[in-house]
Design an enzyme around this catalytic site. Structure first.
Site, PDB file in Angstrom:
ATOM      1  N   ASN A  73      -4.057   4.690   1.808  1.00 49.82           N
ATOM      2  CA  ASN A  73      -3.796   5.096   0.343  1.00 49.82           C
ATOM      3  C   ASN A  73      -2.421   6.043  -0.438  1.00 49.82           C
ATOM      4  O   ASN A  73      -1.960   5.731  -1.197  1.00 49.82           O
ATOM      5  CB  ASN A  73      -5.108   6.048   0.166  1.00 49.82           C
ATOM      6  N   HIS A  74      -2.074   6.234   0.938  1.00 45.65           N
ATOM      7  CA  HIS A  74      -1.024   7.481   0.906  1.00 45.65           C
ATOM      8  C   HIS A  74       0.259   6.468   0.968  1.00 45.65           C
ATOM      9  O   HIS A  74       1.388   6.497   1.224  1.00 45.65           O
ATOM     10  CB  HIS A  74      -0.508   8.521   1.672  1.00 45.65           C
TER      11      HIS A  74
HETATM   12 FE   LIG Z   1      -5.129  10.400   5.237  1.00 39.83          FE
HETATM   13 FE   LIG Z   2      -5.978   8.337   3.008  1.00 36.29          FE
END
Ligand SMILES: [Fe+2]
Ligand SMILES: [Fe+2]
Length: 274
Positions: A67-68
């Site tokens: 997600n990053h």
């Molecule tokens: Fe992470």
């Molecule tokens: Fe993550």
């Protein structure tokens, strides 16, 4: 085939520990393949191209994300010219980068790596089950690849375990990442896929998920952000999963927790002779 998958690198402390240890680990244990999740490598948020290059030089065959992935905006551009950098495959069509790749080991074996992201308590991407099923249908173990490795970046252990049994026997390894806290449920599933709900992080465990404890506590107590999250910069522990893959079948013979560093109990797999 000897494979090591290391969890999310968090900040400078995690990065330095990986860069220092990896060349020696590759030699000492004669590792054939090393994968690392790098989504928190740059100050805890995303990855830069300079960091990506350092990880590959130190011996990472592939770096996965989550997600990053695009917290560092430059990743939207450089991911296109970094074939060893994967982002979750179930981002919408048109997202820069790729979610799967085929990589060769020094001895000539082909390893397919797939990165996907869960949808429980996470951004709503496309269906990861369908995306992974499509990859595994197109590339069968020992026909299209000698080993198949999946990083499922997800929050919920239920979603991770369901995916494990969904693909059991069709991949060599499925590791969970994202929670930064290693689970103790590593095992080889009935049809031969090595599995763990989460491999933990490479970072300072004297922290909250790799971050200095002050601001996470503040936000739980007051509900008002006071400052940015900063990676904890004490000595890091490496955490991951070691897997022994049967060259004849591409399935896992054994798997074990791998830990190296000051905080968690050190562990190297018993099936890795030095
Ligand atoms: Fe992470
Ligand atoms: Fe993550």
């Amino acid at each position: 085939m000897r494979l090591l998958f290391l969890g999310d690198i968090v900040g400078r402390s995690g990065r330095q520990a990986v860069l220092e240890a990896l060349p020696g680990l590759r030699r000492r244990y004669a590792l054939d393949f090393v994968a690392i999740n790098g989504e928190n490598a740059a100050g805890g948020f995303g990855i830069t191209e300079a960091i990506m290059d350092e990880l590959v030089q130190a011996g990472a065959d592939v770096v996965t994300l989550g997600n990053h992935a695009f917290d560092q905006k430059e990743a939207l551009v450089f991911i296109e010219r970094q074939p060893r950098l994967l982002r979750p495959i179930n981002y919408p069509p048109g997202t820069p980068g790729r979610g799967a790749g085929m990589f060769k080991t020094a001895s000539g074996a082909d390893v397919l790596v797939i990165n996907a992201m869960g949808r429980i308590f996470m951004p709503e991407l496309d269906d990861p089950f369908r995306a992974i099923d499509a990859e595994l249908t197109a590339c069968k173990l020992k026909q299209g690849a000698d080993a198949i490795v999946i990083d499922f970046h997800a929050e919920a252990t239920s979603e991770k375990q369901a995916l494990g049994y969904f693909i059991d026997g069709r991949a060599s390894v499925l590791v969970g990442t994202h929670t930064h806290a290693p689970t103790a449920d590593q095992r080889v599933l009935p049809a031969g896929t090595a599995f763990v709900s989460d491999i933990g992080m490479c970072g300072d465990y004297d922290s909250v998920l790799g971050m200095d404890v002050e601001e996470p506590i503040n936000r739980f107590v007051t509900k008002v952000p006071k400052q940015r999250f900063e990676p904890a910069n004490g000595p890091a522990t490496l955490s991951g999963l070691a897997v022994d893959i049967d060259d004849a079948t591409g399935l896992a013979r054994a798997c074990a927790a791998f830990r190296m560093g000051p905080t968690l109990e050190p562990a190297a797999p018993p099936f890795w002779a030095e």
